[in-house]
Design a protein around this motif. Structure first.
Motif, PDB file in Angstrom:
ATOM      1  N   VAL A 268      35.340  14.562  -7.458  1.00 17.57           N
ATOM      2  CA  VAL A 268      35.473  13.142  -7.750  1.00 17.57           C
ATOM      3  C   VAL A 268      34.874  12.359  -6.588  1.00 17.57           C
ATOM      4  CG1 VAL A 268      37.089  11.276  -8.258  1.00 17.57           C
ATOM      5  CG2 VAL A 268      37.600  13.595  -9.021  1.00 17.57           C
ATOM      6  N   ALA A 269      34.199  11.282  -6.913  1.00 19.36           N
ATOM      7  CA  ALA A 269      33.545  10.458  -5.890  1.00 19.36           C
ATOM      8  C   ALA A 269      34.585   9.589  -5.197  1.00 19.36           C
ATOM      9  CB  ALA A 269      32.443   9.606  -6.514  1.00 19.36           C
ATOM     10  N   MET A 270      35.437  10.234  -4.401  1.00 19.58           N
ATOM     11  CA  MET A 270      36.480   9.521  -3.680  1.00 19.58           C
ATOM     12  C   MET A 270      36.697  10.171  -2.328  1.00 19.58           C
ATOM     13  SD  MET A 270      39.924  10.942  -5.628  1.00 19.58           S
ATOM     14  CE  MET A 270      41.055  10.017  -4.598  1.00 19.58           C
ATOM     15  N   ARG A 271      37.363   9.431  -1.464  1.00 23.90           N
ATOM     16  CA  ARG A 271      37.703   9.921  -0.143  1.00 23.90           C
ATOM     17  C   ARG A 271      39.064   9.378   0.238  1.00 23.90           C
ATOM     18  NH1 ARG A 271      34.760   7.924   5.443  1.00 23.90           N
ATOM     19  NH2 ARG A 271      35.945   9.250   6.867  1.00 23.90           N
ATOM     20  N   ASN A 333      31.697   0.770   3.974  1.00 23.74           N
ATOM     21  CA  ASN A 333      32.145   2.003   3.338  1.00 23.74           C
ATOM     22  C   ASN A 333      30.945   2.832   2.893  1.00 23.74           C
ATOM     23  OD1 ASN A 333      34.036   3.831   2.300  1.00 23.74           O
ATOM     24  ND2 ASN A 333      33.896   2.934   0.258  1.00 23.74           N
ATOM     25  N   GLY A 334      31.176   4.129   2.729  1.00 23.33           N
ATOM     26  CA  GLY A 334      30.127   5.035   2.274  1.00 23.33           C
ATOM     27  C   GLY A 334      29.993   5.055   0.758  1.00 23.33           C
ATOM     28  N   PRO A 335      29.406   6.127   0.208  1.00 18.87           N
ATOM     29  CA  PRO A 335      29.092   6.163  -1.220  1.00 18.87           C
ATOM     30  C   PRO A 335      30.280   6.507  -2.117  1.00 18.87           C
ATOM     31  CG  PRO A 335      28.314   8.167  -0.153  1.00 18.87           C
ATOM     32  CD  PRO A 335      28.822   7.285   0.933  1.00 18.87           C
ATOM     33  N   ARG A 336      31.430   6.872  -1.523  1.00 21.53           N
ATOM     34  CA  ARG A 336      32.597   7.228  -2.342  1.00 21.53           C
ATOM     35  C   ARG A 336      33.697   6.183  -2.210  1.00 21.53           C
ATOM     36  NH1 ARG A 336      34.468  12.718  -0.152  1.00 21.53           N
ATOM     37  NH2 ARG A 336      33.098  12.327   1.634  1.00 21.53           N
ATOM     38  N   GLN A 337      34.494   6.033  -3.273  1.00 16.00           N
ATOM     39  CA  GLN A 337      35.642   5.136  -3.216  1.00 16.00           C
ATOM     40  C   GLN A 337      36.621   5.663  -2.170  1.00 16.00           C
ATOM     41  OE1 GLN A 337      36.588   2.946  -6.656  1.00 16.00           O
ATOM     42  NE2 GLN A 337      38.734   3.575  -6.656  1.00 16.00           N
ATOM     43  N   PRO A 373      35.674   0.025  -2.524  1.00 18.56           N
ATOM     44  CA  PRO A 373      34.718   0.535  -3.503  1.00 18.56           C
ATOM     45  C   PRO A 373      33.516   1.169  -2.826  1.00 18.56           C
ATOM     46  CG  PRO A 373      34.620  -1.863  -3.401  1.00 18.56           C
ATOM     47  CD  PRO A 373      35.768  -1.439  -2.539  1.00 18.56           C
ATOM     48  N   PRO A 374      32.773   1.998  -3.554  1.00 16.06           N
ATOM     49  CA  PRO A 374      31.586   2.616  -2.970  1.00 16.06           C
ATOM     50  C   PRO A 374      30.629   1.571  -2.395  1.00 16.06           C
ATOM     51  CG  PRO A 374      32.087   3.619  -5.090  1.00 16.06           C
ATOM     52  CD  PRO A 374      32.989   2.436  -4.950  1.00 16.06           C
ATOM     53  N   LYS A 375      30.117   1.864  -1.213  1.00 19.62           N
ATOM     54  CA  LYS A 375      29.119   1.042  -0.537  1.00 19.62           C
ATOM     55  C   LYS A 375      29.608  -0.386  -0.276  1.00 19.62           C
ATOM     56  CE  LYS A 375      25.280   3.775  -2.378  1.00 19.62           C
ATOM     57  NZ  LYS A 375      24.010   3.774  -3.129  1.00 19.62           N
ATOM     58  N   ASP A 376      30.923  -0.534  -0.149  1.00 19.30           N
ATOM     59  CA  ASP A 376      31.475  -1.841   0.203  1.00 19.30           C
ATOM     60  C   ASP A 376      31.004  -2.214   1.604  1.00 19.30           C
ATOM     61  OD1 ASP A 376      33.094  -4.113  -0.159  1.00 19.30           O
ATOM     62  OD2 ASP A 376      34.748  -3.177   0.937  1.00 19.30           O
ATOM     63  N   GLY A 377      30.535  -3.421   1.763  1.00 21.71           N
ATOM     64  CA  GLY A 377      30.001  -3.845   3.052  1.00 21.71           C
ATOM     65  C   GLY A 377      31.082  -4.032   4.099  1.00 21.71           C
ATOM     66  N   ALA A 378      30.639  -4.225   5.328  1.00 20.66           N
ATOM     67  CA  ALA A 378      31.580  -4.473   6.424  1.00 20.66           C
ATOM     68  C   ALA A 378      32.388  -5.720   6.118  1.00 20.66           C
ATOM     69  CB  ALA A 378      30.822  -4.634   7.732  1.00 20.66           C
ATOM     70  N   ARG A 379      33.659  -5.707   6.528  1.00 15.67           N
ATOM     71  CA  ARG A 379      34.560  -6.827   6.260  1.00 15.67           C
ATOM     72  C   ARG A 379      35.064  -7.407   7.577  1.00 15.67           C
ATOM     73  NH1 ARG A 379      36.518  -7.580   1.180  1.00 15.67           N
ATOM     74  NH2 ARG A 379      35.344  -6.380  -0.379  1.00 15.67           N
ATOM     75  N   ALA A 380      35.140  -8.727   7.630  1.00 15.69           N
ATOM     76  CA  ALA A 380      35.572  -9.415   8.843  1.00 15.69           C
ATOM     77  C   ALA A 380      37.071  -9.696   8.781  1.00 15.69           C
ATOM     78  CB  ALA A 380      34.799 -10.727   8.996  1.00 15.69           C
TER      79      ALA A 380
END
Length: 390
Positions: A268-271, A333-337, A373-380
């Motif tokens: 599964v595409a998760m971590r 985040n990387g490619p997995r949820q 979520p996958p490929k979620d950008g950096a959050r401030a």
């Protein structure tokens, strides 16, 4: 690899609601009501006093009015006569209202001398009477499904329901695998660790309504694994822990294949939790969890609990994610949820720096899983993120 949502949909398709059974009322707490039940009596079954005082006719109620006390009505011992003009009956909370009376003056508003009473203070407008069937009536229904809590049990008792239809508890067989494992309390060898996942999952699934069986640890041999699956063959759900990956000592996939497992998916595409396997083995649904402690527990929350809810006939809608602002920045985040352990303090979420899937101490400190979520950008700092309470 498949997505988390696709994996969950597939897992829910592997199970179906359990049959119903009837249990005594005292055994129904925490169980899931399988079908609606209806009250067999009114509550209260008669008009009853809500206060200690005197029952009389409302038309005669006024300050300084005097009455003759002709009897007493107590809980379980009602007054059998009739209240006439100028008469009153001493009454106690829960007692039946005597025929002819329709008002209870509380005892604090009464002065008494022998068998004569006087309304010494204005009695107000409340009749202080609970009407027959005011709580519920014959035929009032408790809807299903619902997890029966203590208030539900009290209500069922008042409805005179002594036998309760509930869903059978799903039997879950837990199989821990690996030469490295020993049970808590045993003395581990120099290369061994304690089997923690089994007991964490046992607690999680038992609290959710499952009947959990912990099977002996299966060593890293095909014969040991076969024996474990033979012991588990009558379970509704078989959950293996460890051995689901592709290493030389990860034997679960191969052994289950030889036993006729119909595999639904693998990975599964998760971590954490990527090496998740699922399918059916005989009449049982089967899920192969990763062996890392945090991975196994996170997968228990995300996948096994919804499967149990489906088996118990409860709603399986994915719980709505809650949101809160971040207490600090987090990287992309990387490619997995990613299900990140964190702590919500009532105002903001702190995401732990270390997300190593072997760190149980951090899982014990966490009260949320922050869902990236996958490929979620950096959050401030201050940006809102989704989370699941755990």
């Amino acid at each position: 690899m498949i997505s988390v949502s696709d994996a969950l949909d597939t897992l829910l398709d592997l199970v179906s609601p359990m049959a119903a059974e009837t249990v005594p009322l005292r055994a129904a707490a925490g169980r899931v009501l399988a079908e609606p039940v209806s009250a067999k009596r009114d509550q209260p079954p008669f008009a009853a006093s809500a206060m200690d005082g005197y029952a009389l006719k409302s038309a005669e109620v006024e300050k300084d009015a005097m009455f003759k006390v002709i009897g007493e009505s107590a809980a379980g011992h009602g007054f059998t006569g009739r209240v006439g003009a100028g008469q009153a009956v001493r009454i106690f909370t829960g007692a039946p209202i005597p025929e002819g009376a329709d008002f209870v003056v509380i005892q604090e508003d009464i002065s008494r001398s022998g068998n004569l009473i006087t309304i010494a203070d204005h009695p107000g407008t409340s009749t202080n009477i609970r009407p027959k069937g005011g709580d519920f009536q014959i035929g009032t229904t408790m809807d299903a499904p619902r997890v029966l809590g203590s208030a539900d049990i009290a209500l069922l008792a008042a409805m005179n329901i002594a036998q309760v239809p509930v869903r059978k508890q799903p039997t879950v067989a837990l199989i821990s695998t690996g030469d490295e494992l020993v049970l808590p309390g045993d003395t581990p060898g120099p290369d061994q660790i304690i089997a923690s996942n089994t007991f964490g999952l046992d607690a999680l699934l038992t609290a959710a309504g499952a009947r959990v069986r912990i099977l002996p640890i299966a060593r890293d041999t095909e014969s040991d694994l076969r024996t474990a699956f033979e012991l588990a063959q009558d379970a509704d759900l078989i959950v293996t822990i460890g051995g689901a990956s592709v290493g030389d000592h990860d034997l679960v996939a191969g052994v289950t294949e030889t036993l006729g497992m119909s595999r639904a998916f693998y990975k599964v595409a998760m971590r954490p939790g990527k090496p998740l396997m699922a399918g059916t083995l005989g009449q049982s649904a089967m899920v192969g969890l990763p062996g890392n402690p945090v991975s196994a527990m996170v997968c228990g929350h995300i996948f096994i609990l919804p499967m149990l809810r489906a088996m118990l006939g409860l709603a399986t809608d994915t719980p709505a994610l809650l949101t809160a602002p971040l207490a600090h920045p987090v990287s992309e985040n990387g490619p997995r949820q990613h299900y990140m352990r964190g702590r919500f303090d009532g105002q903001s979420v702190h995401v732990f720096d270390d997300q190593d899937s072997a760190r149980l101490t951090l899982l014990a400190e966490a009260n949320v899983l922050v869902v990236r979520p996958p490929k979620d950008g950096a959050r401030a700092t201050g940006e809102r993120v989704n989370y699941l309470p755990i």
